[in-house]
Design a protein around this motif. Structure first.
Motif, PDB file in Angstrom:
ATOM      1  N   PRO A 198      13.364  11.983  -3.047  1.00  0.00           N
ATOM      2  CA  PRO A 198      12.049  12.321  -2.489  1.00  0.00           C
ATOM      3  C   PRO A 198      10.888  11.979  -3.418  1.00  0.00           C
ATOM      4  CG  PRO A 198      13.604  14.095  -2.063  1.00  0.00           C
ATOM      5  CD  PRO A 198      14.289  13.120  -2.972  1.00  0.00           C
ATOM      6  N   PHE A 199      11.069  12.203  -4.722  1.00  0.00           N
ATOM      7  CA  PHE A 199       9.973  11.934  -5.654  1.00  0.00           C
ATOM      8  C   PHE A 199       9.642  10.441  -5.662  1.00  0.00           C
ATOM      9  CE2 PHE A 199       8.168  11.149  -9.884  1.00  0.00           C
ATOM     10  CZ  PHE A 199       7.153  12.090  -9.893  1.00  0.00           C
ATOM     11  N   MET A 200      10.691   9.586  -5.669  1.00  0.00           N
ATOM     12  CA  MET A 200      10.468   8.144  -5.646  1.00  0.00           C
ATOM     13  C   MET A 200       9.761   7.737  -4.348  1.00  0.00           C
ATOM     14  SD  MET A 200      10.626   5.254  -7.169  1.00  0.00           S
ATOM     15  CE  MET A 200      11.746   5.484  -8.549  1.00  0.00           C
ATOM     16  N   GLN A 201      10.129   8.385  -3.238  1.00  0.00           N
ATOM     17  CA  GLN A 201       9.479   8.057  -1.975  1.00  0.00           C
ATOM     18  C   GLN A 201       8.007   8.462  -1.981  1.00  0.00           C
ATOM     19  OE1 GLN A 201      11.677   9.039   1.625  1.00  0.00           O
ATOM     20  NE2 GLN A 201      13.587   9.128   0.464  1.00  0.00           N
ATOM     21  N   GLU A 202       7.676   9.497  -2.746  1.00  0.00           N
ATOM     22  CA  GLU A 202       6.282   9.884  -2.876  1.00  0.00           C
ATOM     23  C   GLU A 202       5.518   8.880  -3.728  1.00  0.00           C
ATOM     24  OE1 GLU A 202       4.361  12.361  -1.713  1.00  0.00           O
ATOM     25  OE2 GLU A 202       5.937  13.097  -0.395  1.00  0.00           O
ATOM     26  N   VAL A 203       6.138   8.429  -4.798  1.00  0.00           N
ATOM     27  CA  VAL A 203       5.466   7.497  -5.712  1.00  0.00           C
ATOM     28  C   VAL A 203       5.331   6.110  -5.075  1.00  0.00           C
ATOM     29  CG1 VAL A 203       5.614   6.341  -7.959  1.00  0.00           C
ATOM     30  CG2 VAL A 203       6.262   8.754  -7.747  1.00  0.00           C
ATOM     31  N   ILE A 204       6.455   5.605  -4.515  1.00  0.00           N
ATOM     32  CA  ILE A 204       6.472   4.290  -3.863  1.00  0.00           C
ATOM     33  C   ILE A 204       6.681   4.525  -2.367  1.00  0.00           C
ATOM     34  CG2 ILE A 204       7.529   2.009  -3.768  1.00  0.00           C
ATOM     35  CD1 ILE A 204       6.245   2.668  -6.472  1.00  0.00           C
ATOM     36  N   SER A 205       5.641   4.338  -1.590  1.00  0.00           N
ATOM     37  CA  SER A 205       5.703   4.657  -0.163  1.00  0.00           C
ATOM     38  C   SER A 205       6.664   3.734   0.573  1.00  0.00           C
ATOM     39  CB  SER A 205       4.312   4.565   0.452  1.00  0.00           C
ATOM     40  OG  SER A 205       3.814   3.234   0.331  1.00  0.00           O
ATOM     41  N   ARG A 206       7.083   4.171   1.774  1.00  0.00           N
ATOM     42  CA  ARG A 206       8.046   3.427   2.575  1.00  0.00           C
ATOM     43  C   ARG A 206       7.582   2.002   2.849  1.00  0.00           C
ATOM     44  NH1 ARG A 206      13.121   3.058   4.164  1.00  0.00           N
ATOM     45  NH2 ARG A 206      13.230   5.311   4.464  1.00  0.00           N
ATOM     46  N   GLU A 207       6.314   1.809   3.149  1.00  0.00           N
ATOM     47  CA  GLU A 207       5.847   0.465   3.494  1.00  0.00           C
ATOM     48  C   GLU A 207       5.832  -0.481   2.297  1.00  0.00           C
ATOM     49  OE1 GLU A 207       2.197   3.214   3.173  1.00  0.00           O
ATOM     50  OE2 GLU A 207       4.206   3.257   4.063  1.00  0.00           O
ATOM     51  N   LYS A 208       5.983   0.061   1.078  1.00  0.00           N
ATOM     52  CA  LYS A 208       6.028  -0.777  -0.121  1.00  0.00           C
ATOM     53  C   LYS A 208       7.461  -1.015  -0.607  1.00  0.00           C
ATOM     54  CE  LYS A 208       1.558  -1.155  -0.597  1.00  0.00           C
ATOM     55  NZ  LYS A 208       0.893  -2.473  -0.429  1.00  0.00           N
ATOM     56  N   GLU A 209       8.433  -0.419   0.083  1.00  0.00           N
ATOM     57  CA  GLU A 209       9.836  -0.547  -0.333  1.00  0.00           C
ATOM     58  C   GLU A 209      10.611  -1.285   0.763  1.00  0.00           C
ATOM     59  OE1 GLU A 209      12.912  -1.185  -1.691  1.00  0.00           O
ATOM     60  OE2 GLU A 209      12.008   0.194  -3.147  1.00  0.00           O
ATOM     61  N   PRO A 210      11.087  -2.515   0.473  1.00  0.00           N
ATOM     62  CA  PRO A 210      11.798  -3.289   1.507  1.00  0.00           C
ATOM     63  C   PRO A 210      13.221  -2.819   1.783  1.00  0.00           C
ATOM     64  CG  PRO A 210      11.693  -4.531  -0.535  1.00  0.00           C
ATOM     65  CD  PRO A 210      10.877  -3.296  -0.755  1.00  0.00           C
ATOM     66  N   ILE A 211      13.793  -1.974   0.900  1.00  0.00           N
ATOM     67  CA  ILE A 211      15.193  -1.571   1.038  1.00  0.00           C
ATOM     68  C   ILE A 211      15.313  -0.280   1.843  1.00  0.00           C
ATOM     69  CG2 ILE A 211      17.295  -0.893  -0.193  1.00  0.00           C
ATOM     70  CD1 ILE A 211      16.328  -2.525  -2.567  1.00  0.00           C
ATOM     71  N   THR A 212      16.126  -0.319   2.906  1.00  0.00           N
ATOM     72  CA  THR A 212      16.549   0.897   3.591  1.00  0.00           C
ATOM     73  C   THR A 212      17.880   1.299   2.971  1.00  0.00           C
ATOM     74  OG1 THR A 212      15.528   0.189   5.669  1.00  0.00           O
ATOM     75  CG2 THR A 212      17.185   1.943   5.800  1.00  0.00           C
ATOM     76  N   PRO A 213      17.912   2.389   2.199  1.00  0.00           N
ATOM     77  CA  PRO A 213      19.127   2.695   1.425  1.00  0.00           C
ATOM     78  C   PRO A 213      20.320   3.047   2.317  1.00  0.00           C
ATOM     79  CG  PRO A 213      17.535   4.476   1.240  1.00  0.00           C
ATOM     80  CD  PRO A 213      16.830   3.369   1.954  1.00  0.00           C
ATOM     81  N   PHE A 214      21.497   2.878   1.750  1.00  0.00           N
ATOM     82  CA  PHE A 214      22.742   3.157   2.467  1.00  0.00           C
ATOM     83  C   PHE A 214      22.760   4.595   2.966  1.00  0.00           C
ATOM     84  CE2 PHE A 214      27.206   4.453   2.660  1.00  0.00           C
ATOM     85  CZ  PHE A 214      27.723   3.464   3.486  1.00  0.00           C
ATOM     86  N   LEU A 215      22.190   5.521   2.204  1.00  0.00           N
ATOM     87  CA  LEU A 215      22.108   6.932   2.600  1.00  0.00           C
ATOM     88  C   LEU A 215      21.540   7.066   4.009  1.00  0.00           C
ATOM     89  CD1 LEU A 215      22.135  10.020   1.747  1.00  0.00           C
ATOM     90  CD2 LEU A 215      19.758   9.659   1.078  1.00  0.00           C
ATOM     91  N   GLU A 216      20.569   6.233   4.349  1.00  0.00           N
ATOM     92  CA  GLU A 216      19.887   6.342   5.630  1.00  0.00           C
ATOM     93  C   GLU A 216      20.523   5.477   6.721  1.00  0.00           C
ATOM     94  OE1 GLU A 216      15.852   5.420   4.689  1.00  0.00           O
ATOM     95  OE2 GLU A 216      15.550   7.239   3.501  1.00  0.00           O
ATOM     96  N   ARG A 217      21.555   4.717   6.364  1.00  0.00           N
ATOM     97  CA  ARG A 217      22.229   3.864   7.337  1.00  0.00           C
ATOM     98  C   ARG A 217      23.668   4.298   7.639  1.00  0.00           C
ATOM     99  NH1 ARG A 217      18.640   1.654  10.409  1.00  0.00           N
ATOM    100  NH2 ARG A 217      17.564  -0.194   9.624  1.00  0.00           N
ATOM    101  N   ALA A 218      24.236   5.095   6.760  1.00  0.00           N
ATOM    102  CA  ALA A 218      25.660   5.436   6.897  1.00  0.00           C
ATOM    103  C   ALA A 218      25.957   6.116   8.229  1.00  0.00           C
ATOM    104  CB  ALA A 218      26.107   6.321   5.735  1.00  0.00           C
TER     105      ALA A 218
END
Length: 563
Positions: free
Chosen positions: A363-383
């Motif tokens: 969560p902290f990383m998602q706050e620092v680097i917003s979703r629209e700036k991160e091209p990777i959808t992590p495996f956690l969210e795809r499993a």
């Protein structure tokens, strides 16, 4: 065809001649109990040994019909006979004297897994054994009396003790066949019981060392937790109990050195049947199971990785992504999609060998680097979508990030090599520590229409595409090296040798810059189904050193061919 008497005469006639005269021995000779075929003669006593085959009539070998009732029992019997013959000829190796490899007698040395190999093949008519012999010489002068000793004294004894049912332990043969049938029964039961794997109670999972797959003495036997325990009534062994791992997302957690990776390693090798007393005879995993890891620097060609990676800053198209030098996260994304194309229904992952930014974003990383700036959808969210929309289960070893607990259907804790089911405990804790949710791009199945494109062969294709095997980890085809170090379910160098032959055959006969990868591999599998590994060998004879890989490893190999 010649007689054994003619072979003796030919041996006498070439004694003390220069080594190339041995090539006159090529041919088939009738012995009283079998046919002997000299398939390939080495160039000199220091070169790779000569290839020899023995053909024994199935009628004369007289194995009971239950030994050959299915492909599973046939492969198990072939494995048994190969091991038996290896025991016999190893006692005679180098007892015939001479220079270099003179007197060497060798056949495949099988590991703990049971694989289909060219070393032993059972057809409708014959049992065929393929092995190598170092033809004896003094310097580079033929010493045929020593070869006569091998062919007329040593070999007949080895054949009699190895290939005739009357000379073998009927109990040992029966146990081999019954074990294979019990293993196949478990494998068929898995989908019926909504399971992806089974680990029998009292299995021995730890191995002796990093270089030995034999069971570790004095290790803690596996005992399943009662909540995951299932009972199976096997056709021969009878009732056994063990842990059934259900479909869905399973997490293996625990402290360092408590046995998490040991369990995962047993599961990844559970796609193969194992020999008796291996300790993992009844560790059975979905046969399509694929162990994946990050692989910095690997080659990727035209893979649709948009399921995990999108909106790259350089605007590169991730629906048809190529690179000569992949990052850890990109390689892992491609590996999953390539596995899906190969028909994989179970992913095996270890957090330790995965790319951290591919697996999870806290969560902290998602706050620092917003979703629209991160091209990777992590495996956690795809499993979860992989399971619910594509039918692909996951078994994941996690040791650092607690985020994975929130997506797990089953949570296993390894505690001093003991297995605990802590699913309910974890679900309660997850309610106290909820995971923040962020919007995830919609799930869409990747496209699988990649066409294999390669340069046209020039001149003598066989000369250009010379094949050289470098153990289990790699081979070269022409000027191109194929790195297989991170294909962790390749368990034998002979599988790598077979992959080399398959790629060479496909390159010369199937790849036409029009067919897709799936079409090429489908045609290759059709050839293998009809003719076996012999059908894709470029030599005029079938070599003894090939073992069948799975479809998953064939795809993995072809996907790493840079040309």
């Amino acid at each position: 065809m010649f007689t054994s008497t003619q072979l003796r005469q030919q041996l006498a006639s070439i004694n003390r001649k220069s080594y190339p005269a041995y090539k006159s021995l090529k041919g088939v000779y009738r012995f009283p109990d079998y046919l002997l075929s000299v398939d390939h003669v080495q160039g000199d006593p220091f070169a790779s040994p000569s290839h020899v085959s023995v053909y024994v009539s199935r009628k004369k070998a007289a194995f009971p019909t239950f030994c050959l009732s299915s492909s599973i029992t046939r492969i198990a019997l072939q494995d048994f006979l190969t091991r038996r013959f290896e025991e016999q000829i190893s006692a005679y190796s180098f007892r015939a004297k001479g220079s270099g490899k003179s007197g060497l007698l060798s056949i495949t040395r099988c590991g703990q897994e049971i694989l289909e190999r060219t070393a032993c093949q059972i057809t409708e008519e014959d049992i065929i054994l393929r092995f190598t012999v170092g033809f004896p010489a003094n310097g580079r002068t033929i010493n045929s009396p020593e070869l006569e000793k091998i062919l007329f004294e040593f070999l007949p004894l080895c054949v009699q003790k190895s290939l005739y049912y009357k000379n073998l332990s009927s109990k040992a043969v029966e146990e081999t066949i019954f074990l294979a049938e019990d293993q196949e029964y478990i494998r068929r039961e898995l989908p019926k019981r909504n399971l992806v794997a089974f680990v029998a109670d009292h299995s021995i999972l730890p191995r002796q060392s990093g270089v030995s797959q034999k069971p570790m003495k004095g290790s803690v036997p596996f005992i399943s937790p009662s909540s995951l325990r299932v009972e199976l009534d096997l056709p021969h062994k009878g009732r056994i109990q063990g842990m059934g791992i259900p479909k869905g997302i399973t997490l293996i957690a625990g402290g360092g050195y408590h046995g998490k990776s040991t369990l995962l390693n047993a599961l990844e090798r559970g796609v193969y049947n194992h020999i008796s007393k291996d300790g993992r005879e009844y560790v059975i995993t979905d046969s399509t199971g694929l162990k994946l890891r990050s692989e910095d620097g690997r080659f990727i060609k035209d893979v649709d990785i948009s399921l995990f990676i999108n909106d790259l800053p350089n605007k590169k198209n991730t629906h048809c992504f190529s690179t000569q030098d992949a990052s850890g996260s990109t390689s892992q994304a491609a590996g999953i999609v390539e596995g899906m194309e190969a028909g994989t229904k179970l992913l095996l992952l270890d957090e330790d060998t995965s790319a951290t930014n591919f697996m999870v974003r806290d969560p902290f990383m998602q706050e620092v680097i917003s979703r629209e700036k991160e091209p990777i959808t992590p495996f956690l969210e795809r499993a979860r979508d992989l399971y619910e929309k594509a039918g692909i289960s996951t078994i994941l070893v996690a040791g650092s990030s607690g985020a994975f607990f929130h997506i797990a259907d089953t949570v296993i804790q390894m505690d001093s090599y003991k297995v605990l089911d802590i699913t309910q405990k974890v679900k309660t804790l997850c309610q106290k520590y909820p995971l923040s949710h962020s919007p995830v791009p919609a799930f869409t199945m990747p496209a699988y229409s990649r066409v294999m494109t390669v340069p046209a062969l020039k001149g003598d294709s066989h000369k250009e595409l010379k094949l050289k095997i470098y153990g289990r980890d790699s081979f070269s085809l022409g000027k191109e090296s194929i790195d297989l170090r991170y294909i962790e379910q390749l368990v034998d160098p002979e599988q790598t040798a077979a992959l080399g032959q398959m790629l060479k055959y496909a390159r010369e006969h199937l790849i036409d810059n029009k067919k897709s990868l799936s079409q090429v591999i489908a045609l290759l599998e059709e050839k293998l189904e009809k003719e076996g590994l012999a059908g894709i060998c470029s030599s005029s004879y079938t070599p003894c050193g090939l073992a069948m890989p799975r479809r998953q490893e064939i795809y993995s190999c072809f996907n790493r061919y840079r040309r």
